[in-house]
Design a protein around this motif. Structure first.
Motif, mmCIF file in Angstrom:
data_model
loop_
_atom_site.group_PDB
_atom_site.id
_atom_site.type_symbol
_atom_site.label_atom_id
_atom_site.label_comp_id
_atom_site.label_asym_id
_atom_site.label_seq_id
_atom_site.Cartn_x
_atom_site.Cartn_y
_atom_site.Cartn_z
ATOM 1 N N THR A 1 10.035 -4.236 -12.120
ATOM 2 C CA THR A 1 8.554 -5.048 -11.860
ATOM 3 C C THR A 1 7.820 -4.412 -10.741
ATOM 4 O OG1 THR A 1 7.567 -7.070 -11.927
ATOM 5 C CG2 THR A 1 9.490 -6.783 -10.703
ATOM 6 N N GLU A 2 6.304 -4.349 -10.954
ATOM 7 C CA GLU A 2 5.756 -3.995 -9.880
ATOM 8 C C GLU A 2 5.397 -5.302 -8.978
ATOM 9 O OE1 GLU A 2 4.042 -0.742 -9.502
ATOM 10 O OE2 GLU A 2 5.837 -0.563 -10.743
ATOM 11 N N LYS A 3 5.836 -6.512 -9.459
ATOM 12 C CA LYS A 3 5.555 -7.748 -8.586
ATOM 13 C C LYS A 3 6.525 -7.837 -7.350
ATOM 14 C CE LYS A 3 3.736 -9.836 -12.683
ATOM 15 N NZ LYS A 3 3.332 -10.923 -13.672
ATOM 16 N N LYS B 1 10.703 -1.551 -7.852
ATOM 17 C CA LYS B 1 9.804 -0.947 -8.849
ATOM 18 C C LYS B 1 9.961 0.431 -8.146
ATOM 19 C CE LYS B 1 6.399 -1.453 -4.979
ATOM 20 N NZ LYS B 1 4.809 -1.857 -4.674
ATOM 21 N N SER C 1 1.105 2.801 -14.313
ATOM 22 C CA SER C 1 2.452 2.465 -14.762
ATOM 23 C C SER C 1 3.077 3.653 -15.583
ATOM 24 C CB SER C 1 2.395 1.325 -15.626
ATOM 25 O OG SER C 1 1.593 1.566 -16.837
#
Length: 254
Positions: free
Chosen positions: A177-179, A217, A226
């Motif tokens: 995830t990018e979070k 990530k 992405s």
């Protein structure tokens, strides 16, 4: 029958379900009525099989203009594994467990490509959700270059159920995830691990992100925000393999 993954006709589909064939999806003609249809509809609801209401023209195409009676079903060409049993068998082996969890991935070509990479990197099993996930159909098998027949694939009612089971077996979970501020290179993959990849458009579900042990990530240095999910999955799997190969070589030298 159109091919080994498609059947048509209400009675034939009922018999396939009752014989416990794995149904990917059933296409039903809009406005269909009749006792036999109601019998099929009840079974579909009881088994929670994914359906789609479509015009008769689509059913004609799927069945190649055969007598479909308003119903066409797609059957999985593979047998699915029981997740709990697969985890037990994997833990009994000498290798460090590696699982791949696909959180509602929807594109069959991405799915096939991921299956191929997973088989090449020694993944013990792939876990998908029964509803909302890309089916294992002829195109999936073709894109996987036959790897779909070589790696265990498990279907679960909910991804969160699978994560609970994995974590209860001391298998750590890491979501792509990018979070997060953590890079994939910051994670220790040289332990029992399950990598969670999200859907093409939404990524990993927020409720799933709350459950995982780690988030990671990939560094992105260009202007595109992405990567394609199959490419990202390959990067995670090969980082896992890289770490494990290095540790294995160090052990051989000592």
């Amino acid at each position: 029958m159109q091919d080994n993954t498609t059947i048509f006709g209400i009675r034939a589909i009922i018999e396939a379900i009752e014989s416990e064939a794995t149904i990917n999806k059933i296409y039903l003609q809009k406005g269909l009525r009749g006792n036999l249809f109601y019998e099929l509809d009840k079974i579909i609801k009881d088994k929670k099989i994914t359906t789609s209401l479509v015009p008769v023209e689509k059913l004609d195409r799927l069945s190649k203009n055969n007598n479909h009676q308003g119903a066409v079903a797609q059957i999985s060409p593979i047998d699915f594994y029981d997740l709990e049993r697969l985890i037990e068998e994997t833990l009994e082996s000498e290798k460090i467990p590696l699982f791949l969890v696909l959180d509602q991935l929807s594109d069959v070509r991405n799915f096939g490509a991921i299956i191929r990479t997973a088989e090449c990197t020694g993944v013990n099993g792939i876990i998908i959700q029964k509803n909302g996930s890309a089916p294992v159909n002829a195109e999936t098998v073709k894109t996987s270059a036959g790897a779909a027949f070589k790696i265990p694939i498990c279907k679960v009612d909910h991804i969160k159920d699978a994560l609970y089971l994995l974590q209860a077996s001391d298998i750590k979970t890491v979501a792509a995830t990018e979070k997060t501020d953590d890079l994939v290179y910051d994670i220790n993959f040289n332990q029992p691990i399950a990598i969670v990849m999200g859907s093409e458009d939404k990524g990993v579900n927020p409720s799933v992100l709350k459950m995982v042990d780690y988030k990671a990530k990939l560094p992105l240095l260009g202007e595109i925000a992405s990567l394609n999910v199959s490419v990202a999955c390959g990067a995670f799997l090969y980082e896992t393999l890289r770490q494990r190969v290095i540790v294995s070589k160090k052990k051989q030298l000592t």
